[in-house]
Enzyme design. Structure first.
Site, short mmCIF file in Angstrom:
data_model
loop_
_atom_site.label_atom_id
_atom_site.label_comp_id
_atom_site.label_asym_id
_atom_site.label_seq_id
_atom_site.Cartn_x
_atom_site.Cartn_y
_atom_site.Cartn_z
N HIS A 1 0.87 -1.20 -0.04
CA HIS A 1 -0.07 0.06 -0.02
C HIS A 1 0.56 1.46 -0.10
CE1 HIS A 1 -2.98 2.65 2.35
NE2 HIS A 1 -3.24 2.73 1.01
N HIS B 1 -1.27 10.77 -2.41
CA HIS B 1 -2.57 10.28 -1.79
C HIS B 1 -3.50 11.34 -1.63
CE1 HIS B 1 -5.82 8.12 0.01
NE2 HIS B 1 -5.80 8.97 0.80
#
Length: 303
Positions: free
Chosen positions: A47, A89
């Site tokens: 991730h 992100h």
């Protein structure tokens, strides 16, 4: 028999007849398997490169996860002021860097001046990269360096933003230029962004499920008309649970497996959970702890 009872029975009979009729003529269409998803075993994706071990979306993280043997990465992307696609992100740089501002208002050169490891806190609780220069990484760099990895790309810019309106076409052009169609999954919480991207890709790239796609699948699964559900995506990237719904329910896993749509679970950071979801039929996991997942990978690859 009262009037209400008669009405209820009539409705039930009509529903049963409708179900039987649609069941008889419906032939759910399985998704054609994409090359990117052909592993033959459960996979492990880091991730954001392994966000608990190194600064997220940094080359440090990607390299470290590669050494631990992961099958690929899950990467969020955003567009800079000068329209470069970066692995990032948040909408702002505040959380990860020693600077402040929105990604959309900063050029790639601006972002490269910031230390993207400034606020990273390692498992021991210290901040080892505060005095180093951890630079932002472009999606091009990731795709060019890790050609043997599966890269799940999540579009973060919304469809109603200027950056989001450009992203689907720019992303497709980059993938096409690099010939990376067969080691990519493109997804977003915005189903509209996935649809826009596919206008260019024309099903040549594996597609992940957006929020609208997920809701549609859950509704179909929970109703008596699941046989009418025909997915337009290739893989679900979901948490183990959302609200009262468990995505790792064996019945839900089978429902999607029968349509050739595998499940990739996010936020799986302990070995017990990793092992359980793999036993339940998961296509793979997305983890912040590729070091823990390394143990699982070794077991899976020996099996």
């Amino acid at each position: 028999m009262g009037k209400k009872t008669k009405v209820a029975l009539a409705i039930a009979a009509a529903s049963a007849a409708a179900w039987a009729g649609t069941k008889a003529i419906s032939k759910p269409q399985k998704r054609e398997g994409k090359e990117a998803l052909q592993f033959g075993r459960p996979i492990v994706l880091a991730h954001r490169g392994g966000a608990h071990l190194a600064p997220e979306h940094s080359m440090l993280a990607f390299d470290q996860a590669t050494e631990l043997g992961v099958d690929g990465f899950e990467v969020s992307i955003r567009l800079t002021k000068d329209e470069e696609i970066i692995a990032f992100h948040d909408a702002t740089v505040d959380r990860t860097t020693d600077g402040a501002g929105y990604v959309k208002d900063l050029t790639l050169a601006d972002l490269q001046q910031l230390n993207h490891g400034f606020n990273f806190e390692c498992l021991e609780g210290n901040t080892p990269y505060r005095d180093e220069q951890v630079t932002v990484v472009t999606l091009r760099e990731v795709l060019e360096k890790f050609t043997d990895k599966l890269i799940v790309i999540e579009i973060k810019d919304g469809p109603d933003t200027y950056e989001g309106s450009l992203m689907p076409s720019k992303l497709w052009r980059l993938i096409e230029e690099l010939g990376a169609q067969n080691n990519i999954v493109v997804t977003s919480v915005y189903s509209e962004q996935i649809d826009r991207f596919n206008l260019y890709a024309q099903n040549r790239v594996a597609l992940g499920a957006g929020d609208a796609d997920i809701k549609k699948a859950i509704t179909a699964f929970s109703s008596q008309f699941g046989h009418l559900y025909n997915p337009k995506i290739d893989v679900f990237k979901v948490p183990l649970k959302s609200g009262v719904f468990s995505y790792d329910s064996p019945k839900f896993v089978k429902f999607l497996a029968d349509l050739n749509v595998p499940l990739l679970y996010t936020g799986v950071n302990d070995l017990m959970t990793m092992s359980r979801v793999v036993r339940n039929g998961a296509f793979g996991i997305v983890t912040d702890r590729p070091d823990i997942a390394h143990t699982l990978l070794q077991k899976v690859q020996k099996a």
